[in-house]
Design an enzyme around this catalytic site. Structure first.
Site, PDB file in Angstrom:
ATOM      1  N   LYS A   1       0.767  -1.499   0.199  1.00 18.42           N
ATOM      2  CA  LYS A   1      -0.052   0.193  -0.190  1.00 18.42           C
ATOM      3  C   LYS A   1       0.892   1.160   0.077  1.00 18.42           C
ATOM      4  O   LYS A   1       2.060   1.100   0.101  1.00 18.42           O
ATOM      5  CB  LYS A   1      -0.776  -0.163   1.061  1.00 18.42           C
ATOM      6  CG  LYS A   1      -1.914  -1.369   1.193  1.00 18.42           C
ATOM      7  CD  LYS A   1      -2.936  -1.186   2.319  1.00 18.42           C
ATOM      8  CE  LYS A   1      -3.776  -2.221   2.358  1.00 18.42           C
ATOM      9  NZ  LYS A   1      -4.617  -2.498   3.699  1.00 18.42           N
TER      10      LYS A   1
ATOM     11  N   TYR B   1     -12.392  -2.739  -3.099  1.00 21.07           N
ATOM     12  CA  TYR B   1     -12.835  -2.613  -1.546  1.00 21.07           C
ATOM     13  C   TYR B   1     -14.549  -2.896  -1.429  1.00 21.07           C
ATOM     14  O   TYR B   1     -15.254  -2.235  -0.532  1.00 21.07           O
ATOM     15  CB  TYR B   1     -12.513  -1.587  -0.861  1.00 21.07           C
ATOM     16  CG  TYR B   1     -10.851  -1.926  -0.380  1.00 21.07           C
ATOM     17  CD1 TYR B   1     -10.732  -3.107   0.452  1.00 21.07           C
ATOM     18  CD2 TYR B   1      -9.889  -0.871  -0.665  1.00 21.07           C
ATOM     19  CE1 TYR B   1      -9.196  -3.245   0.745  1.00 21.07           C
ATOM     20  CE2 TYR B   1      -8.552  -1.289  -0.100  1.00 21.07           C
ATOM     21  CZ  TYR B   1      -8.144  -2.200   0.437  1.00 21.07           C
ATOM     22  OH  TYR B   1      -6.953  -2.381   0.785  1.00 21.07           O
TER      23      TYR B   1
ATOM     24  N   ASN C   1      -1.910  -0.403   7.512  1.00 19.74           N
ATOM     25  CA  ASN C   1      -1.259  -1.612   7.668  1.00 19.74           C
ATOM     26  C   ASN C   1      -0.405  -2.230   6.599  1.00 19.74           C
ATOM     27  O   ASN C   1      -0.101  -3.200   6.357  1.00 19.74           O
ATOM     28  CB  ASN C   1      -2.225  -2.533   8.163  1.00 19.74           C
ATOM     29  CG  ASN C   1      -3.518  -2.769   7.079  1.00 19.74           C
ATOM     30  OD1 ASN C   1      -3.450  -2.193   5.918  1.00 19.74           O
ATOM     31  ND2 ASN C   1      -4.397  -3.481   7.500  1.00 19.74           N
TER      32      ASN C   1
ATOM     33  N   HIS D   1      -1.698  -5.597   1.400  1.00 19.25           N
ATOM     34  CA  HIS D   1      -2.859  -6.286   1.228  1.00 19.25           C
ATOM     35  C   HIS D   1      -2.571  -7.706   0.636  1.00 19.25           C
ATOM     36  O   HIS D   1      -2.053  -7.879  -0.045  1.00 19.25           O
ATOM     37  CB  HIS D   1      -3.777  -5.443   0.071  1.00 19.25           C
ATOM     38  CG  HIS D   1      -5.008  -6.347  -0.592  1.00 19.25           C
ATOM     39  ND1 HIS D   1      -6.369  -6.365   0.305  1.00 19.25           N
ATOM     40  CD2 HIS D   1      -5.040  -6.960  -1.571  1.00 19.25           C
ATOM     41  CE1 HIS D   1      -6.846  -7.212  -0.384  1.00 19.25           C
ATOM     42  NE2 HIS D   1      -6.329  -7.783  -1.581  1.00 19.25           N
TER      43      HIS D   1
ATOM     44  N   GLU E   1      -9.802 -10.063  -7.874  1.00 18.45           N
ATOM     45  CA  GLU E   1      -8.758  -8.919  -7.703  1.00 18.45           C
ATOM     46  C   GLU E   1      -7.807  -8.992  -8.705  1.00 18.45           C
ATOM     47  O   GLU E   1      -7.379  -7.939  -9.262  1.00 18.45           O
ATOM     48  CB  GLU E   1      -8.133  -9.236  -6.294  1.00 18.45           C
ATOM     49  CG  GLU E   1      -8.991  -8.697  -5.103  1.00 18.45           C
ATOM     50  CD  GLU E   1      -8.504  -8.914  -3.566  1.00 18.45           C
ATOM     51  OE1 GLU E   1      -9.420  -8.842  -2.680  1.00 18.45           O
ATOM     52  OE2 GLU E   1      -7.316  -9.565  -3.600  1.00 18.45           O
TER      53      GLU E   1
HETATM   54  P1  IDP Z   1      -7.511  -7.305   5.382  1.00 15.68           P
HETATM   55  O1  IDP Z   1      -6.705  -6.139   4.578  1.00 15.68           O
HETATM   56  O2  IDP Z   1      -6.862  -7.889   6.321  1.00 15.68           O
HETATM   57  O3  IDP Z   1      -8.081  -8.436   4.510  1.00 15.68           O
HETATM   58  P2  IDP Z   1     -10.254  -6.220   5.560  1.00 15.68           P
HETATM   59  O4  IDP Z   1     -11.166  -6.564   6.624  1.00 15.68           O
HETATM   60  O5  IDP Z   1     -10.484  -6.577   4.225  1.00 15.68           O
HETATM   61  O6  IDP Z   1      -8.781  -6.691   6.171  1.00 15.68           O
HETATM   62  O7  IDP Z   1     -10.060  -4.552   5.388  1.00 15.68           O
HETATM   63  C1  IDP Z   1      -9.590  -4.181   4.445  1.00 15.68           C
HETATM   64  C2  IDP Z   1      -8.647  -2.628   4.840  1.00 15.68           C
HETATM   65  O8  IDP Z   1      -9.309  -1.663   5.280  1.00 15.68           O
HETATM   66  C3  IDP Z   1      -7.662  -3.232   5.918  1.00 15.68           C
HETATM   67  O9  IDP Z   1      -6.393  -3.824   5.452  1.00 15.68           O
HETATM   68  C4  IDP Z   1      -7.245  -1.798   6.654  1.00 15.68           C
HETATM   69  O10 IDP Z   1      -6.212  -0.920   5.749  1.00 15.68           O
HETATM   70  C5  IDP Z   1      -8.705  -1.062   6.312  1.00 15.68           C
HETATM   71  N1  IDP Z   1      -9.345  -1.331   7.916  1.00 15.68           N
HETATM   72  C6  IDP Z   1      -9.904  -2.230   8.366  1.00 15.68           C
HETATM   73  N2  IDP Z   1     -10.618  -2.119   9.423  1.00 15.68           N
HETATM   74  C7  IDP Z   1     -10.282  -0.776   9.541  1.00 15.68           C
HETATM   75  C8  IDP Z   1     -10.463  -0.110  10.716  1.00 15.68           C
HETATM   76  O11 IDP Z   1     -11.405  -0.126  11.881  1.00 15.68           O
HETATM   77  N3  IDP Z   1     -10.289   1.423  10.524  1.00 15.68           N
HETATM   78  C9  IDP Z   1      -9.652   1.831   9.631  1.00 15.68           C
HETATM   79  N4  IDP Z   1      -9.111   1.014   8.556  1.00 15.68           N
HETATM   80  C10 IDP Z   1      -9.522  -0.241   8.819  1.00 15.68           C
HETATM   81 MG    MG Z   2      -9.823  -7.846   3.051  1.00 16.76          MG
END
Ligand code: IDP
Ligand code: MG
Length: 151
Positions: A11, A51, A114, A117, A128
């Site tokens: 990212k 997303y 984080n 992805h 994707e």
């Molecule tokens: P993943 O990336 O581990 O699959 P997902 O639940 O699909 O997790 O969420 C996608 C992305 O959305 C996460 O990687 C993170 O960047 C963001 N995200 C998820 N939960 C939160 C939150 O509570 N606050 C802000 N960003 C979030």
């Molecule tokens: Mg995800």
């Protein structure tokens, strides 16, 4: 099947922080095979589609904005159970829950930054990959290490 593929992306925060090499290195060292890679600033349209399942979540707009804020390194990696193992290598969505030794556990702190992805299922990986890559941008090739990685 060793032909399973997953979509992994570094990212904008991972790119800005100079972590492209470290993240690629882990997938290479593991034995997975790189079959597609592009360095690109994704359109908001693509990111909103990427997303789409999170559309109802309060962080959706901010997430799309963050992902559009700079370039990402989009990749397709291939190998046995690469979708599941790729997620294990990334760590938990929230870096605070990610174990040391995982990418998120070692390199980041907050869920909203984080750094990487990874597809969460073979089905979403296929969707994707099709969203981010044209078929001709993926390279099928034989790795000379293959017979030393798989028995
Ligand atoms: P993943 O990336 O581990 O699959 P997902 O639940 O699909 O997790 O969420 C996608 C992305 O959305 C996460 O990687 C993170 O960047 C963001 N995200 C998820 N939960 C939160 C939150 O509570 N606050 C802000 N960003 C979030
Ligand atoms: Mg995800």
């Amino acid at each position: 099947m060793a032909e399973e593929r997953t979509f992994i992306a570094i990212k904008p925060d991972g790119v800005q922080r100079g972590l492209i090499g470290d993240i690629i290195k882990r997938f290479e060292q593991k034995g997975f095979k790189l079959v597609g890679m592009k360095f690109t600033q994704a359109s908001e349209e693509l990111l909103k589609e990427h997303y789409i399942d999170l559309k109802a979540r309060p962080f959706y707009e901010g997430l799309c904005k963050y992902m559009h804020s700079g370039p990402v390194c989009a990749m397709v990696w291939e190998g046995l159970n690469v979708v599941k193992t790729g997620r294990v290598m990334l760590g938990e969505t929230n870096p605070a829950d990610s174990k040391p030794g995982t990418i998120r556990g070692d390199f980041c702190i907050q869920v909203g930054r984080n750094i990487c992805h990874g597809s969460d299922s073979v089905d979403s990986a296929n969707k994707e990959i099709a969203l981010w890559f044209k078929p001709e941008e993926l390279v099928s090739w034989k790795s000379c290490a293959g017979s030393w990685i798989y028995e």
